[in-house]
Design a protein around this motif. Structure first.
Motif, PDB file in Angstrom:
ATOM      1  N   ALA A 181     169.989 104.154  -3.631  1.00 47.00           N
ATOM      2  CA  ALA A 181     168.614 104.367  -3.025  1.00 47.00           C
ATOM      3  C   ALA A 181     168.636 104.397  -1.183  1.00 47.00           C
ATOM      4  O   ALA A 181     169.647 104.609  -0.292  1.00 47.00           O
ATOM      5  CB  ALA A 181     168.852 102.387  -3.053  1.00 47.00           C
ATOM      6  N   VAL A 182     167.738 105.002  -0.588  1.00 43.42           N
ATOM      7  CA  VAL A 182     167.155 105.194   0.170  1.00 43.42           C
ATOM      8  C   VAL A 182     165.824 104.340   0.627  1.00 43.42           C
ATOM      9  O   VAL A 182     164.811 104.442   0.830  1.00 43.42           O
ATOM     10  CB  VAL A 182     166.704 106.514   0.343  1.00 43.42           C
ATOM     11  CG1 VAL A 182     166.551 107.372   1.954  1.00 43.42           C
ATOM     12  CG2 VAL A 182     167.457 107.646  -0.079  1.00 43.42           C
ATOM     13  N   THR A 183     166.144 104.572   2.259  1.00 44.43           N
ATOM     14  CA  THR A 183     164.753 102.703   2.985  1.00 44.43           C
ATOM     15  C   THR A 183     164.444 103.446   3.703  1.00 44.43           C
ATOM     16  O   THR A 183     164.692 104.501   4.230  1.00 44.43           O
ATOM     17  CB  THR A 183     165.180 101.404   2.933  1.00 44.43           C
ATOM     18  OG1 THR A 183     166.313 101.984   3.578  1.00 44.43           O
ATOM     19  CG2 THR A 183     165.990 100.782   1.628  1.00 44.43           C
ATOM     20  N   GLY A 184     162.674 103.324   3.219  1.00 38.08           N
ATOM     21  CA  GLY A 184     161.922 104.390   4.371  1.00 38.08           C
ATOM     22  C   GLY A 184     161.460 105.321   4.345  1.00 38.08           C
ATOM     23  O   GLY A 184     161.612 106.442   5.482  1.00 38.08           O
ATOM     24  N   VAL A 185     161.441 106.005   3.608  1.00 39.65           N
ATOM     25  CA  VAL A 185     161.137 107.884   3.020  1.00 39.65           C
ATOM     26  C   VAL A 185     159.531 107.831   3.292  1.00 39.65           C
ATOM     27  O   VAL A 185     158.954 106.949   2.395  1.00 39.65           O
ATOM     28  CB  VAL A 185     161.696 107.925   1.687  1.00 39.65           C
ATOM     29  CG1 VAL A 185     161.070 109.331   1.325  1.00 39.65           C
ATOM     30  CG2 VAL A 185     162.942 107.704   1.556  1.00 39.65           C
ATOM     31  N   PRO A 230     156.598 101.278  -3.387  1.00 39.09           N
ATOM     32  CA  PRO A 230     155.973 100.946  -0.975  1.00 39.09           C
ATOM     33  C   PRO A 230     156.661  99.904  -1.321  1.00 39.09           C
ATOM     34  O   PRO A 230     156.929  98.800  -1.671  1.00 39.09           O
ATOM     35  CB  PRO A 230     154.353 101.164  -1.838  1.00 39.09           C
ATOM     36  CG  PRO A 230     154.374 102.353  -3.007  1.00 39.09           C
ATOM     37  CD  PRO A 230     155.477 101.130  -4.224  1.00 39.09           C
ATOM     38  N   VAL A 231     156.809 100.328   0.092  1.00 37.53           N
ATOM     39  CA  VAL A 231     157.238  98.879   0.858  1.00 37.53           C
ATOM     40  C   VAL A 231     155.545  99.004   2.389  1.00 37.53           C
ATOM     41  O   VAL A 231     155.634  99.376   2.250  1.00 37.53           O
ATOM     42  CB  VAL A 231     158.267  99.125   1.893  1.00 37.53           C
ATOM     43  CG1 VAL A 231     159.959  99.123   1.112  1.00 37.53           C
ATOM     44  CG2 VAL A 231     158.506 100.305   3.297  1.00 37.53           C
ATOM     45  N   LEU A 290     155.355 104.206   3.285  1.00 37.02           N
ATOM     46  CA  LEU A 290     157.012 104.051   3.151  1.00 37.02           C
ATOM     47  C   LEU A 290     157.094 104.025   1.849  1.00 37.02           C
ATOM     48  O   LEU A 290     156.259 103.221   1.486  1.00 37.02           O
ATOM     49  CB  LEU A 290     157.497 104.193   4.241  1.00 37.02           C
ATOM     50  CG  LEU A 290     156.959 104.158   6.103  1.00 37.02           C
ATOM     51  CD1 LEU A 290     158.389 102.997   7.246  1.00 37.02           C
ATOM     52  CD2 LEU A 290     157.672 105.247   6.344  1.00 37.02           C
ATOM     53  N   ALA A 291     158.535 104.870   1.861  1.00 37.34           N
ATOM     54  CA  ALA A 291     158.866 103.500   0.212  1.00 37.34           C
ATOM     55  C   ALA A 291     160.246 103.479   0.339  1.00 37.34           C
ATOM     56  O   ALA A 291     160.461 104.217   1.015  1.00 37.34           O
ATOM     57  CB  ALA A 291     157.678 104.471  -1.194  1.00 37.34           C
ATOM     58  N   THR A 292     160.443 102.699  -0.570  1.00 38.82           N
ATOM     59  CA  THR A 292     162.168 102.680  -1.033  1.00 38.82           C
ATOM     60  C   THR A 292     162.089 103.248  -2.260  1.00 38.82           C
ATOM     61  O   THR A 292     162.042 103.580  -2.878  1.00 38.82           O
ATOM     62  CB  THR A 292     162.266 101.682  -1.467  1.00 38.82           C
ATOM     63  OG1 THR A 292     162.523 100.950  -0.052  1.00 38.82           O
ATOM     64  CG2 THR A 292     164.035 101.728  -1.496  1.00 38.82           C
ATOM     65  N   VAL A 293     162.982 104.622  -2.284  1.00 35.07           N
ATOM     66  CA  VAL A 293     163.688 105.905  -3.372  1.00 35.07           C
ATOM     67  C   VAL A 293     164.841 105.130  -4.395  1.00 35.07           C
ATOM     68  O   VAL A 293     165.669 104.974  -3.243  1.00 35.07           O
ATOM     69  CB  VAL A 293     163.391 106.685  -2.859  1.00 35.07           C
ATOM     70  CG1 VAL A 293     163.327 108.006  -4.132  1.00 35.07           C
ATOM     71  CG2 VAL A 293     162.302 107.363  -2.220  1.00 35.07           C
ATOM     72  N   THR A 294     164.555 105.384  -5.482  1.00 34.30           N
ATOM     73  CA  THR A 294     165.810 104.974  -5.826  1.00 34.30           C
ATOM     74  C   THR A 294     166.117 105.719  -6.634  1.00 34.30           C
ATOM     75  O   THR A 294     165.300 106.167  -7.574  1.00 34.30           O
ATOM     76  CB  THR A 294     165.607 103.164  -6.738  1.00 34.30           C
ATOM     77  OG1 THR A 294     165.420 102.426  -5.457  1.00 34.30           O
ATOM     78  CG2 THR A 294     166.918 102.830  -7.383  1.00 34.30           C
TER      79      THR A 294
END
Length: 380
Positions: free
Chosen positions: A164-168, A199-200, A209-213
């Protein structure tokens, strides 16, 4: 013994006629499709992106392909021209994925050892604006923080993109994610199985921004680990350097709008712009904007020339322009008085974009520390 071209080359901070023509085309498009009221309406609706605006900017004007060579379907221009586009996008706080796709993702692909096969095909699609690609790293990651093992999804494995990557930034608009994994760089379709983009809530509503999992995700491997780390660093370096031009555009709009307001707003039968205290504040802000323009243009010029001084120029520009843009936006809000605090006035959009940009691709502190390292001086 003669010096090399890079050593003797003088920076060119002036705009060419071609660049000014490009500026006029982008500004006209934004005036028609991206005025303040339409941006406010779109961010309030929760869907900031305007597909027709992106098509016109990317395909009709050809801005998406400025960094892509002509043989790969692009315009064969460079970072100077892309910087002019970003100045205008900053001036209009335009909600389009230009920085993330046409600059960072595109530059990452161009920095790979070979531009053939899937890389060439993807570059061609990005150049025409048919597809949007985003580098799957946090928007806050700076180029000088990237090395072996850096800027990868959490929990990566040696057999492909996982974690997972946050804040993309702009992941919700992406068709393709460029994912740095343990064994290389992968291109992953956002619509493929195992990919979740959540989305965040961002500070800047014009750049979501979004969190990608990624879980058991299939992707196309574009390069090995060593090559991908260098390419990601190059992409983030271009992103940080040209983000300074977007920050310049923000500062220029805030200064121009504040000067206009202080000429029209009257107190005690006088324009408030005639008060000495406000004159001094605006004069100081003008000096900051002029200096920011020099720093941003130098960064774009060194990136275009692939100069060895590019990392230093980028670090200086990003550190200085971050502060200048935030200060200009703060002054814009304050000197507009009560109206500057309202939701209907666009000043808050510029303040939020300026604050978010100041954290993007490395904070000012990150870049100041990098300057110290690049010139071999002790950091503060």
């Amino acid at each position: 013994m003669s010096a090399s071209t890079e050593e003797t080359r003088e920076p060119d901070l002036l705009y060419t006629r071609t660049e000014e023509d490009l500026r006029a085309a982008v500004r006209s498009l934004l005036a028609d499709r991206c005025d303040a009221s339409s941006v406010l309406a779109r961010v309030e609706s929760g869907t900031p992106y305007e597909p027709r605006l992106w098509k016109s900017l990317a395909a009709d004007i050809g801005a998406a392909g400025l960094l892509v060579p002509e043989e790969l379907g692009g315009q064969g221009a460079g970072h100077r021209e892309a910087a002019v586009v970003l100045e205008e996008l900053g001036r209009g706080v335009a909600p389009v994925p230009y920085l993330t796709s046409a600059v960072v993702a595109t530059q990452t692909l161009l920095a790979l050892p070979a531009q053939d096969g899937p890389v060439a095909g993807l570059l061609g699609d990005l150049a025409t604006g048919d597809r949007v690609a985003v580098l799957a790293v946090p928007f806050s990651v700076g180029p000088f923080a990237v090395g072996p093992g850096a800027a990868r999804p959490a929990g990566v494995r040696a057999d492909g993109p996982q974690g997972a990557v946050t804040g993309v930034a702009d992941a919700t608009a992406a068709d393709v994610l460029l994912v740095p994994a343990a064994d290389g760089l992968y291109a992953v379709e956002t619509g493929s199985g195992g990919v979740a983009v959540e989305p965040v809530v961002p500070l800047d509503l014009t750049r979501p921004l979004a969190t990608v999992t990624l879980a058991r995700t299939a992707g196309t491997r574009l390069a090995d680990g060593a090559s991908s780390a260098a390419a990601v660093r190059r992409g983030l370096l271009a992103g940080a350097g040209l983000l300074a031009s977007e920050q310049l555009g923000i500062a220029e709009w805030c200064l121009a709008e504040t000067v206009r307001h202080t000429k029209e707003r009257h107190q005690f039968n006088r324009p408030i712009g005639s008060f000495q205290g406000l004159k001094h504040r605006l004069a100081h802000l003008w000096l900051e904007v002029v200096s920011a323009r020099a720093a941003a243009r130098n960064a774009a010029d060194t990136l275009a020339a692939d100069s060895p001084d590019a990392p230093l120029a980028v670090a200086i520009a990003k550190a200085y322009c971050s502060k200048a843009a935030v200060h200009a936006a703060e002054e814009c809000v304050q000197l507009h008085g009560g109206i500057g605090m309202t939701w209907e006035h666009p000043a808050h959009l510029y303040l939020k974009r300026a604050k978010a940009d100041s954290l993007a691709y490395g904070t000012a502190g990150h870049h100041r520390a990098s300057v110290a390292g690049l010139v071999e001086l002790p950091a503060p």
